[in-house]
Design a protein around this motif. Structure first.
Motif, short mmCIF file in Angstrom:
data_model
loop_
_atom_site.label_atom_id
_atom_site.label_comp_id
_atom_site.label_asym_id
_atom_site.label_seq_id
_atom_site.Cartn_x
_atom_site.Cartn_y
_atom_site.Cartn_z
N TRP A 1 3.45 3.05 -9.69
CA TRP A 1 2.55 4.21 -9.84
C TRP A 1 1.31 4.02 -8.97
N LEU A 2 0.75 2.82 -8.99
CA LEU A 2 -0.46 2.55 -8.22
C LEU A 2 -0.19 2.62 -6.71
N ALA A 3 0.91 2.03 -6.29
CA ALA A 3 1.22 1.96 -4.86
C ALA A 3 1.55 3.33 -4.28
N THR A 4 1.96 4.27 -5.12
CA THR A 4 2.34 5.60 -4.63
C THR A 4 1.37 6.70 -5.05
N ARG A 5 0.28 6.34 -5.71
CA ARG A 5 -0.68 7.33 -6.23
C ARG A 5 0.07 8.39 -7.05
N ALA A 6 0.80 7.92 -8.02
CA ALA A 6 1.68 8.78 -8.80
C ALA A 6 0.87 9.79 -9.62
N GLY A 7 1.49 10.92 -9.86
CA GLY A 7 0.94 11.92 -10.76
C GLY A 7 1.70 11.89 -12.07
N ARG B 1 -9.39 2.26 -3.30
CA ARG B 1 -8.80 3.40 -2.59
C ARG B 1 -7.99 2.96 -1.38
N LEU B 2 -8.29 1.79 -0.86
CA LEU B 2 -7.50 1.31 0.28
C LEU B 2 -6.07 1.00 -0.13
N PHE B 3 -5.89 0.52 -1.37
CA PHE B 3 -4.56 0.09 -1.79
C PHE B 3 -3.84 1.11 -2.66
N LEU B 4 -4.56 1.99 -3.35
CA LEU B 4 -3.91 3.07 -4.08
C LEU B 4 -3.21 3.98 -3.07
N GLY B 5 -1.91 4.12 -3.20
CA GLY B 5 -1.15 4.92 -2.25
C GLY B 5 -0.74 4.19 -0.99
N ALA C 1 -0.46 22.93 3.56
CA ALA C 1 -0.14 22.38 2.24
C ALA C 1 0.25 20.92 2.43
N THR C 2 -0.13 20.06 1.50
CA THR C 2 0.13 18.63 1.67
C THR C 2 1.62 18.33 1.69
N ILE C 3 1.97 17.30 2.45
CA ILE C 3 3.37 16.90 2.53
C ILE C 3 3.87 16.33 1.20
N THR C 4 2.96 15.86 0.36
CA THR C 4 3.35 15.39 -0.97
C THR C 4 2.14 15.42 -1.89
N HIS C 5 2.36 15.84 -3.11
CA HIS C 5 1.30 15.86 -4.12
C HIS C 5 1.37 14.61 -5.00
N HIS C 6 2.59 14.15 -5.31
CA HIS C 6 2.71 12.97 -6.16
C HIS C 6 3.99 12.16 -5.94
N HIS C 7 4.79 12.50 -4.94
CA HIS C 7 6.01 11.73 -4.70
C HIS C 7 5.84 10.62 -3.68
N ALA C 8 4.70 10.55 -3.01
CA ALA C 8 4.41 9.53 -2.01
C ALA C 8 4.97 9.91 -0.64
N PRO D 1 -7.46 14.21 -16.35
CA PRO D 1 -6.96 12.95 -15.79
C PRO D 1 -5.43 12.90 -15.86
N THR D 2 -4.79 12.84 -14.72
CA THR D 2 -3.32 12.81 -14.69
C THR D 2 -2.81 11.95 -13.55
N HIS D 3 -3.58 11.83 -12.45
CA HIS D 3 -3.19 10.94 -11.36
C HIS D 3 -3.58 9.51 -11.73
N ILE D 4 -2.79 8.58 -11.26
CA ILE D 4 -3.03 7.18 -11.61
C ILE D 4 -4.40 6.72 -11.11
N ASP D 5 -4.90 7.34 -10.04
CA ASP D 5 -6.24 7.03 -9.54
C ASP D 5 -7.28 7.14 -10.65
N ASP D 6 -7.12 8.19 -11.48
CA ASP D 6 -8.10 8.47 -12.53
C ASP D 6 -8.20 7.35 -13.55
N PHE D 7 -7.14 6.57 -13.69
CA PHE D 7 -7.10 5.55 -14.73
C PHE D 7 -7.38 4.14 -14.21
N THR D 8 -7.58 3.99 -12.91
CA THR D 8 -7.69 2.66 -12.31
C THR D 8 -9.12 2.17 -12.33
#
Length: 529
Positions: free
Chosen positions: A207-213, A255-259, A481-488, A220-227
């Motif tokens: 989840w962290l490596a892909t910035r999962a939703g 933020r460098l490593f999230l995603g 539109a972004t290439i991905t919102h939560h699939h990485a 708060p729903t993206h993993i960023d919000d909880f880190t």
């Protein structure tokens, strides 16, 4: 993992989604294929590892690391790809690509560092691996620049190391699966409250490596919000950010490593912000005859301060496929929850906003209360298995998600329906189904999720999928539109990501890659070359 009904270990499918015993049988596949004209008359056989060509490992680790790795063919096959349609179809056609030479399961952080050091000295690529649920080509090796490939499976590092109840946070190892994590937090009355569709089969590190939703549509729903902080092992060294509720001290190291998808370092543990477990829940569904007015209803709810946990809009096709609607209506599913107070009033206010835009509550349509919500939830969890069943019938199932601002959203949805649907018809000679749902909503925009179903060309299903992906990427880019919102990003979304990111940022990302991974062993081809 264990099946609680039998107390026996339960087997994951090596080639498809989820549990092997949940996959559709031949009769179910045939019945599913009959609903999509042009599919095969009978299902493709379930692939067997024994039918794969498994080469001898091209590299070997020293005896000091031998206890951490295996060259077992089944393990190598299971770690060769993720779970995208493209991956499933290649497995069914016996085209799994290059298998990792070795699969490693480190038990502690020093094992990770030692394996990275060995890989750098011996020219072996290292592909970090959590639950393997990637749907964008994020956990496979494509290329021939490295002597060997090591799949670095982090699931042996799966403990909750500390719980800070006062701050509502916990230090957690990256390899823990979603259900196990929640089980370990439950005695403390806490939850991470991050529930992606892959929850059962994915890990915190993934989840962290892909910035999962997560599943929740607002707040708060993206993993960023909880880190709160991260600990990362890179070939250049190990680093840990400070635990802080917030900081303005320069660019965020997290933020460098999230995603970063394992291209810059291996996330080994994290301090995560937790929440009290919800005690109050309520939900409702509303039908809309007009999808445009339904979009207006969702926008109104998103701009209120009601913060629904679920605000999922299904177009008519998606609602019918999910068993939520039988009359061609679009359906809005609303849900609220709280750990502290009843939420019935918030639901009533949200329903009122939706009514103002033409929404009709299910109860007023003579439908059982909660039936639509229950049907949607069941279909949501079952959908990946149905996709695999359709793949066995030679059908093509492409799913992709994006996000755009409200001013661009209607034109974007219409363009995807028209252009991707036409491309599928041209490629297969059969009409395609293109459905849309909104999964996450914001005051300034929303995240539409598209499903494209079409008959394939026998033996060329992956080529058809690639064509549809290219058309979809072009449409998204044209509408900003972004290439991905939560699939990485992975490897499948690289063309779109390369066009989306600013070039000065790309320069900085390449410099970070050179500094942190000088031997270029970490997940080559992901994010950057």
């Amino acid at each position: 993992m264990t099946d609680p009904a039998t107390a026996l270990p339960r087997a994951r499918s090596w080639w498809g989604w989820g549990w092997a015993d949940e996959q559709l049988d031949d009769a179910e596949c045939t019945a599913l294929g009959a609903r999509l004209p042009g599919t095969l008359p009978r299902p493709l056989p379930v692939p067997r590892v024994a039918d794969l060509r498994v080469e001898a490992p091209a590299v070997q680790v020293p005896r000091t690391l031998a206890h951490l790795v295996t060259a077992d063919p089944e393990q190598r096959a299971a770690h060769a790809m993720g779970k995208a349609y493209r991956d499933v179809m290649r497995a069914l056609r016996g085209q799994s690509g290059r298998l990792p030479d070795l699969v490693a399961r480190p038990a502690r952080e020093q094992d990770v560092a030692d394996l990275l050091d060995w890989a750098g000295r011996h020219g072996a690529a290292v592909v970090p691996y959590g639950g393997g649920s990637s749907v964008t080509g994020g956990v496979e090796y494509r290329g021939d620049e490295h002597r060997g490939v090591l799949s670095l499976d982090l699931t042996g590092m799966d403990r909750v190391l500390e719980v800070d109840r006062e701050s509502r946070a916990a230090r957690i190892q990256a390899g823990v699966f979603g259900p196990a994590l929640e089980d370990r937090l439950r005695p403390h009355g806490l939850t991470l409250r991050h529930f992606p569709q892959s929850f059962e089969f994915s890990t915190l590190g993934g989840w962290l490596a892909t910035r999962a939703g997560g599943h929740y549509a607002t707040g708060p729903t993206h993993i960023d919000d909880f880190t709160e902080s991260l600990r990362v092992v890179a070939p250049a060294g190990t680093g840990e950010s400070w635990r802080l509720p917030a900081s303005g001290a320069g660019p965020s190291p997290d933020r460098l490593f999230l995603g970063s998808e394992g291209a810059l370092g291996v996330i080994t543990e994290a301090w995560m912000r937790l929440q009290d477990r919800p005690r109050f829940r309520t939900s409702a569904a509303l039908a809309f005859a007009d999808f445009g007015r339904a979009l207006g209803a969702v926008r109104a709810v998103a701009r209120s301060d009601l913060a629904p946990a679920n605000c999922r809009l299904l177009d008519a096709g998606e609602a019918a496929m999910s068993g939520v609607s039988k009359d061609g209506s679009a359906v809005l599913v609303l849900g609220f929850e709280s750990a502290f107070a009843p939420v019935d009033d918030r639901l009533a206010q949200a329903v009122g906003l939706a009514r103002d835009h033409g929404g009709e509550p299910a109860a007023e349509r003579g439908e059982p209360a909660g039936a639509a919500v229950d049907a949607w939830r069941a279909a949501f969890l079952r959908m990946p298995y149905l996709r695999d069943g359709l793949a066995r019938m030679g059908g093509v199932a492409e799913t992709f998600e994006t996000a755009a601002t409200w001013d661009r959203l209607p034109a974007l949805i219409e363009a995807v329906r028209t252009e991707v649907g036409s491309a599928a018809h041209r490629a297969t000679g059969h009409p395609a189904v293109v459905n849309c749902r909104l999964t996450h909503v914001y005051p300034d925009g929303a995240a539409p999720y598209f499903t494209v179903l079409a008959a394939g060309r026998p033996g060329s299903e992956v080529a058809v999928w690639d064509d549809l992906k290219a058309v979809a990427t072009e449409v998204l880019h044209r509408h900003r539109a972004t290439i991905t919102h939560h699939h990485a990003v992975g490897r499948d979304h690289r063309p779109g990501y390369d066009r989306q990111r600013p070039e000065p940022f790309a320069l900085a990302l390449r410099a970070a890659k050179r500094a942190l991974d000088p031997q270029r062993v970490l997940n080559p081809g992901v994010l950057i070359d």
